[in-house]
Design a protein around this motif. Structure first.
Motif, PDB file in Angstrom:
ATOM      1  N   UNK A   1       1.792  -7.756 -14.488  1.00 57.85           N
ATOM      2  CA  UNK A   1       1.019  -6.783 -13.706  1.00 57.85           C
ATOM      3  C   UNK A   1       1.950  -5.708 -13.172  1.00 57.85           C
ATOM      4  N   UNK A   2       1.355  -4.596 -12.726  1.00 55.18           N
ATOM      5  CA  UNK A   2       2.120  -3.562 -12.026  1.00 55.18           C
ATOM      6  C   UNK A   2       2.198  -3.986 -10.566  1.00 55.18           C
ATOM      7  N   UNK A   3       3.173  -4.796 -10.259  1.00 54.55           N
ATOM      8  CA  UNK A   3       3.260  -5.536  -8.994  1.00 54.55           C
ATOM      9  C   UNK A   3       3.157  -4.629  -7.774  1.00 54.55           C
ATOM     10  N   UNK A   4       3.812  -3.482  -7.824  1.00 52.45           N
ATOM     11  CA  UNK A   4       3.891  -2.626  -6.636  1.00 52.45           C
ATOM     12  C   UNK A   4       2.553  -2.050  -6.205  1.00 52.45           C
ATOM     13  N   UNK A   5       1.553  -2.087  -7.061  1.00 46.84           N
ATOM     14  CA  UNK A   5       0.246  -1.500  -6.732  1.00 46.84           C
ATOM     15  C   UNK A   5      -0.722  -2.501  -6.121  1.00 46.84           C
ATOM     16  N   UNK A   6      -0.283  -3.751  -5.976  1.00 44.04           N
ATOM     17  CA  UNK A   6      -1.162  -4.810  -5.507  1.00 44.04           C
ATOM     18  C   UNK A   6      -0.995  -5.100  -4.023  1.00 44.04           C
ATOM     19  N   UNK A   7      -2.110  -5.439  -3.378  1.00 44.57           N
ATOM     20  CA  UNK A   7      -2.064  -6.085  -2.071  1.00 44.57           C
ATOM     21  C   UNK A   7      -1.773  -7.560  -2.309  1.00 44.57           C
ATOM     22  N   UNK A   8      -0.809  -8.076  -1.563  1.00 41.49           N
ATOM     23  CA  UNK A   8      -0.367  -9.464  -1.731  1.00 41.49           C
ATOM     24  C   UNK A   8      -0.724 -10.259  -0.491  1.00 41.49           C
ATOM     25  N   UNK A   9      -1.210 -11.469  -0.704  1.00 43.80           N
ATOM     26  CA  UNK A   9      -1.587 -12.275   0.440  1.00 43.80           C
ATOM     27  C   UNK A   9      -1.257 -13.741   0.276  1.00 43.80           C
ATOM     28  N   UNK A  10      -1.021 -14.378   1.398  1.00 46.54           N
ATOM     29  CA  UNK A  10      -0.887 -15.840   1.451  1.00 46.54           C
ATOM     30  C   UNK A  10      -2.116 -16.393   2.162  1.00 46.54           C
ATOM     31  N   UNK A  11      -2.740 -17.375   1.547  1.00 45.58           N
ATOM     32  CA  UNK A  11      -3.861 -18.095   2.119  1.00 45.58           C
ATOM     33  C   UNK A  11      -3.464 -19.563   2.232  1.00 45.58           C
ATOM     34  N   UNK A  12      -4.212 -20.307   3.038  1.00 47.25           N
ATOM     35  CA  UNK A  12      -3.985 -21.743   3.088  1.00 47.25           C
ATOM     36  C   UNK A  12      -5.308 -22.474   3.200  1.00 47.25           C
TER      37      UNK A  12
ATOM     38  N   UNK B   1      -4.255  -8.726  -5.398  1.00 43.34           N
ATOM     39  CA  UNK B   1      -5.502  -8.032  -5.676  1.00 43.34           C
ATOM     40  C   UNK B   1      -5.291  -6.522  -5.590  1.00 43.34           C
ATOM     41  N   UNK B   2      -6.153  -5.824  -6.295  1.00 39.56           N
ATOM     42  CA  UNK B   2      -6.161  -4.371  -6.219  1.00 39.56           C
ATOM     43  C   UNK B   2      -7.578  -3.903  -6.454  1.00 39.56           C
ATOM     44  N   UNK B   3      -7.969  -2.735  -5.906  1.00 36.07           N
ATOM     45  CA  UNK B   3      -9.373  -2.327  -5.939  1.00 36.07           C
ATOM     46  C   UNK B   3      -9.837  -1.578  -7.182  1.00 36.07           C
ATOM     47  N   UNK B   4      -8.990  -0.789  -7.808  1.00 37.90           N
ATOM     48  CA  UNK B   4      -9.486   0.108  -8.835  1.00 37.90           C
ATOM     49  C   UNK B   4      -8.451   0.294  -9.931  1.00 37.90           C
ATOM     50  N   UNK B   5      -8.601  -0.337 -11.052  1.00 41.55           N
ATOM     51  CA  UNK B   5      -9.671  -1.284 -11.387  1.00 41.55           C
ATOM     52  C   UNK B   5      -9.492  -2.598 -10.627  1.00 41.55           C
ATOM     53  N   UNK B   6     -10.622  -3.250 -10.338  1.00 42.17           N
ATOM     54  CA  UNK B   6     -10.562  -4.494  -9.561  1.00 42.17           C
ATOM     55  C   UNK B   6      -9.821  -5.580 -10.328  1.00 42.17           C
TER      56      UNK B   6
END
Length: 117
Positions: A27-38, A98-103
């Protein structure tokens, strides 16, 4: 092909520290929102922290001041530094990109964190 792999979980005593890593490829890593969930048994999955492409972060109230999320776009890796761990932090920790566009929305397989004496 997209791959997302977490590492760094384990067993730690209360008050201890762990650092989780999430490495992604394809993926194009820098364009993504990154999150940690538990997620722990009997509870809903909850957001622990996330970091958007410009570096802004947000945290769950329960981890503010103890956890730090960061990203290294050159290494395609996200981190979660967890300090002053408590038994209630015990859960499977999952990485999300995740990223919004394209989802696009990708999850890792999870890594177990257990805080116990």
């Amino acid at each position: 092909q997209v791959q997302v792999v977490e590492s760094g979980g384990g067993l730690v005593q209360p008050g201890g520290s762990l650092r989780l890593s999430c490495a992604a490829s394809g993926i194009t890593f820098s364009t993504y929102t990154l999150g940690w969930y538990r997620q722990s048994p009997g509870k809903q999955r909850e957001l622990v922290a996330d970091i958007i492409p410009n570096g802004r972060t947000r945290y769950a109230d329960s981890v503010k001041g103890r956890f730090t999320i960061s990203r290294d776009n050159a290494k395609h890796t996200m981190y979660l530094q967890m300090n002053s761990l408590k038994p209630e932090d015990t859960a499977v920790y999952l990485c999300n990109l995740r990223r919004p566009d394209p989802w696009r929305d990708y999850w890792g397989q999870g890594t177990q964190v257990t805080v116990s004496s």
